[in-house]
Design a protein around this motif. Sequence first.
Motif, short mmCIF file in Angstrom:
data_model
loop_
_atom_site.label_atom_id
_atom_site.label_comp_id
_atom_site.label_asym_id
_atom_site.label_seq_id
_atom_site.Cartn_x
_atom_site.Cartn_y
_atom_site.Cartn_z
N LEU A 104 45.42 -48.29 63.67
CA LEU A 104 44.72 -49.12 64.65
C LEU A 104 45.41 -50.46 64.85
O LEU A 104 45.45 -51.01 65.97
N ALA A 105 45.98 -51.00 63.76
CA ALA A 105 46.73 -52.26 63.88
C ALA A 105 47.96 -52.06 64.77
O ALA A 105 48.26 -52.90 65.63
N THR A 147 49.94 -42.72 70.08
CA THR A 147 49.86 -43.97 70.81
C THR A 147 51.21 -44.68 70.79
O THR A 147 51.97 -44.53 69.82
N PRO A 148 51.54 -45.43 71.82
CA PRO A 148 52.79 -46.20 71.79
C PRO A 148 52.65 -47.42 70.89
O PRO A 148 51.55 -47.99 70.76
N VAL A 149 53.74 -47.83 70.28
CA VAL A 149 53.75 -48.99 69.40
C VAL A 149 54.78 -49.99 69.93
O VAL A 149 55.95 -49.63 70.13
N ARG A 150 54.32 -51.20 70.17
CA ARG A 150 55.25 -52.24 70.63
C ARG A 150 55.98 -52.81 69.42
O ARG A 150 55.35 -53.30 68.47
N PRO A 169 56.07 -57.59 67.07
CA PRO A 169 56.36 -58.85 67.76
C PRO A 169 55.43 -59.99 67.38
O PRO A 169 55.74 -61.16 67.62
N PHE A 170 54.27 -59.66 66.81
CA PHE A 170 53.31 -60.68 66.41
C PHE A 170 52.35 -60.08 65.39
O PHE A 170 52.37 -58.87 65.15
N THR A 171 51.53 -60.90 64.78
CA THR A 171 50.58 -60.45 63.77
C THR A 171 49.45 -59.66 64.42
O THR A 171 48.88 -60.08 65.43
N VAL A 172 49.14 -58.50 63.83
CA VAL A 172 48.06 -57.66 64.34
C VAL A 172 47.17 -57.22 63.17
O VAL A 172 47.61 -57.19 62.02
N THR A 224 49.09 -53.53 69.04
CA THR A 224 50.27 -54.26 69.53
C THR A 224 50.34 -54.24 71.05
O THR A 224 51.06 -55.05 71.64
N TYR A 225 49.61 -53.33 71.70
CA TYR A 225 49.60 -53.28 73.16
C TYR A 225 48.33 -53.89 73.74
O TYR A 225 48.06 -53.71 74.94
N ARG A 226 47.56 -54.59 72.93
CA ARG A 226 46.36 -55.24 73.45
C ARG A 226 46.67 -56.62 74.02
O ARG A 226 45.83 -57.26 74.63
N PHE A 227 47.88 -57.09 73.79
CA PHE A 227 48.28 -58.42 74.25
C PHE A 227 49.50 -58.31 75.15
O PHE A 227 50.35 -57.45 74.94
#
Length: 212
Positions: A195-196, A114-117, A134-137, A200-203
């Motif tokens: 999963l965390a 999976t890609p990771v932002r 970039p933010f809390t996950v 990072t790509y859910r937002f």
Amino acid sequence: MSVASQGLENWVPRTKVGRLVLEGKITSLEEIFRRNLPLLEPEIVDYLIGDQLQHEVIDVTIVQKMTDAGRVTKFRAVVVVGNGDGYVGLGKGKARQFREAINKALRNAKLNITPVRRGCGSWECTCGEAHSVPFTVRGKSGSVEVILKPAPKGTGLVAGDVAKKVLKLAGIRDLWTFTKGETRTSYNFARAVFLALRNTYRFMTPLDWYRS
């Protein structure tokens, strides 16, 4: 990238995506995820980033099952793969032979890549480099819950050994982690981190507003 260099001389794609990759019409994993195409062949990952791909065995345990023929003993392996630059995958495999269990887990990890932002989400840093998240996950697997928080440059990975293996292969260099639950279960711990990272790509971020 040559097919021969990746040991894929005899690869015959079985899916449309595989054929497009082999024909050179898809040239990166980013394009596959951007177009939301199914990744059903591990050879696709080998072809596109095989020269950068690394793997790490997180855990190998012996499992037993009672059958009519008696007790059957197998190895269960957990493997993480990544290119250290924004892609990571986690998989597990079970087989009677140790090497076969590793190979199954490796294949499964490639299919789950999976890609990771990445970014610099720490207010203490704001360097603009992609060294943290970039933010809390958050990620949860079984009883294990993991929270990943951006850290300033130079902090390093403040995490357990299992989490560090996953984070390093994802290309994360600085991070604070908080965990809950039975982290001694290596697979659940690793999967919660995985999963965390996937979350990072859910937002959407302001950078996504300008993408077509």
